[in-house]
Design a protein around this motif. Structure first.
Motif, PDB file in Angstrom:
ATOM      1  N   VAL A  49      -6.905  -0.409  -1.610  1.00 17.12           N
ATOM      2  CA  VAL A  49      -6.036  -0.608  -2.774  1.00 17.12           C
ATOM      3  C   VAL A  49      -4.667  -1.042  -2.272  1.00 17.12           C
ATOM      4  CG1 VAL A  49      -4.991   0.478  -4.785  1.00 17.12           C
ATOM      5  CG2 VAL A  49      -7.288   1.173  -4.038  1.00 17.12           C
ATOM      6  N   TYR A  50      -4.260  -2.264  -2.616  1.00 11.03           N
ATOM      7  CA  TYR A  50      -2.992  -2.791  -2.124  1.00 11.03           C
ATOM      8  C   TYR A  50      -2.523  -3.939  -2.993  1.00 11.03           C
ATOM      9  CZ  TYR A  50      -6.339  -6.016   0.041  1.00 11.03           C
ATOM     10  OH  TYR A  50      -7.366  -6.895   0.269  1.00 11.03           O
ATOM     11  N   GLN A  51      -1.303  -4.383  -2.770  1.00 16.49           N
ATOM     12  CA  GLN A  51      -0.717  -5.538  -3.433  1.00 16.49           C
ATOM     13  C   GLN A  51      -0.470  -6.602  -2.371  1.00 16.49           C
ATOM     14  OE1 GLN A  51       2.937  -4.236  -5.270  1.00 16.49           O
ATOM     15  NE2 GLN A  51       1.928  -2.575  -6.346  1.00 16.49           N
ATOM     16  N   VAL A  52      -0.456  -7.866  -2.789  1.00 16.95           N
ATOM     17  CA  VAL A  52      -0.180  -8.969  -1.865  1.00 16.95           C
ATOM     18  C   VAL A  52       1.057  -9.715  -2.355  1.00 16.95           C
ATOM     19  CG1 VAL A  52      -1.039 -11.146  -0.918  1.00 16.95           C
ATOM     20  CG2 VAL A  52      -2.598  -9.215  -1.208  1.00 16.95           C
ATOM     21  N   LEU A  53       2.028  -9.890  -1.474  1.00 18.99           N
ATOM     22  CA  LEU A  53       3.242 -10.625  -1.782  1.00 18.99           C
ATOM     23  C   LEU A  53       2.933 -12.112  -1.837  1.00 18.99           C
ATOM     24  CD1 LEU A  53       6.367 -10.599  -2.086  1.00 18.99           C
ATOM     25  CD2 LEU A  53       6.469 -10.844   0.404  1.00 18.99           C
ATOM     26  N   THR A  54       3.369 -12.767  -2.894  1.00 24.08           N
ATOM     27  CA  THR A  54       3.185 -14.216  -3.008  1.00 24.08           C
ATOM     28  C   THR A  54       4.560 -14.880  -3.061  1.00 24.08           C
ATOM     29  OG1 THR A  54       3.088 -14.145  -5.431  1.00 24.08           O
ATOM     30  CG2 THR A  54       1.007 -13.929  -4.230  1.00 24.08           C
ATOM     31  N   LEU A  99       5.771   3.623  -0.145  1.00 21.82           N
ATOM     32  CA  LEU A  99       5.322   2.239  -0.197  1.00 21.82           C
ATOM     33  C   LEU A  99       5.575   1.589   1.154  1.00 21.82           C
ATOM     34  CD1 LEU A  99       4.187  -0.005  -2.006  1.00 21.82           C
ATOM     35  CD2 LEU A  99       6.532  -0.550  -2.657  1.00 21.82           C
ATOM     36  N   ALA A 150       0.846  -1.179   0.000  1.00 21.88           N
ATOM     37  CA  ALA A 150       0.000   0.000   0.000  1.00 21.88           C
ATOM     38  C   ALA A 150       0.884   1.233   0.000  1.00 21.88           C
ATOM     39  CB  ALA A 150      -0.900   0.006   1.225  1.00 21.88           C
ATOM     40  N   TYR A 151       0.300   2.349  -0.321  1.00 21.13           N
ATOM     41  CA  TYR A 151       1.019   3.622  -0.271  1.00 21.13           C
ATOM     42  C   TYR A 151       0.458   4.466   0.867  1.00 21.13           C
ATOM     43  CZ  TYR A 151       3.325   2.583  -4.645  1.00 21.13           C
ATOM     44  OH  TYR A 151       4.097   1.999  -5.609  1.00 21.13           O
TER      45      TYR A 151
END
Length: 93
Positions: A33-38, A8, A1-2
Motif C-alpha cells: 500500500v503506497y502512493q506514487v509521486l507524479t 510517512l 508509504a507509512y
C-alpha cells in the motif's frame, strides 16, 4: 508509504514484486500500500542538487515526516556502484 510507527516515508517501487521498499529503523521494510509521486507539469523540470554534511538545499522536495522540524526529503546517493533513491532527514544529520 507509512512506517510501522505511522510516519510517512519515501521508498522505491519494484514493479516485478508489487512492493514498495523503504528504510526505517535501520532496516528495509516492504508494503503493498503506497502512493506514487507524479510530475504532471513537465515544463518545470525537477533537478538533483549536490549537497554534503547534512545541508538541506533550498527547494528540497519534502516527502513526509512527523512534523515541520522532523521532515523527510527525497534524496539519492551512490551505493555499491549503483545510484539508489532514498531519504534525507536533517534531524538525523
Amino acid at each position: 508509504a507509512y512506517s510501522e510507527q505511522g510516519q510517512l516515508v519515501p521508498g522505491k517501487v519494484s514493479q516485478a514484486y508489487g512492493y514498495l521498499y523503504h528504510a526505517f529503523g535501520g532496516r528495509e521494510q516492504e508494503t503493498r500500500v503506497y502512493q506514487v509521486l507524479t510530475h504532471p507539469n513537465a515544463s518545470e523540470a525537477l533537478r538533483w542538487v549536490p549537497t554534503t554534511d547534512g545541508n538541506l538545499p533550498t527547494g528540497a522536495l519534502r516527502a513526509g515526516g512527523d512534523s515541520i522540524k522532523n521532515g523527510i526529503y527525497i534524496a539519492r546517493a551512490m551505493f555499491n556502484g549503483s545510484l539508489c533513491g532514498g531519504k534525507f532527514e536533517p534531524s538525523q544529520g
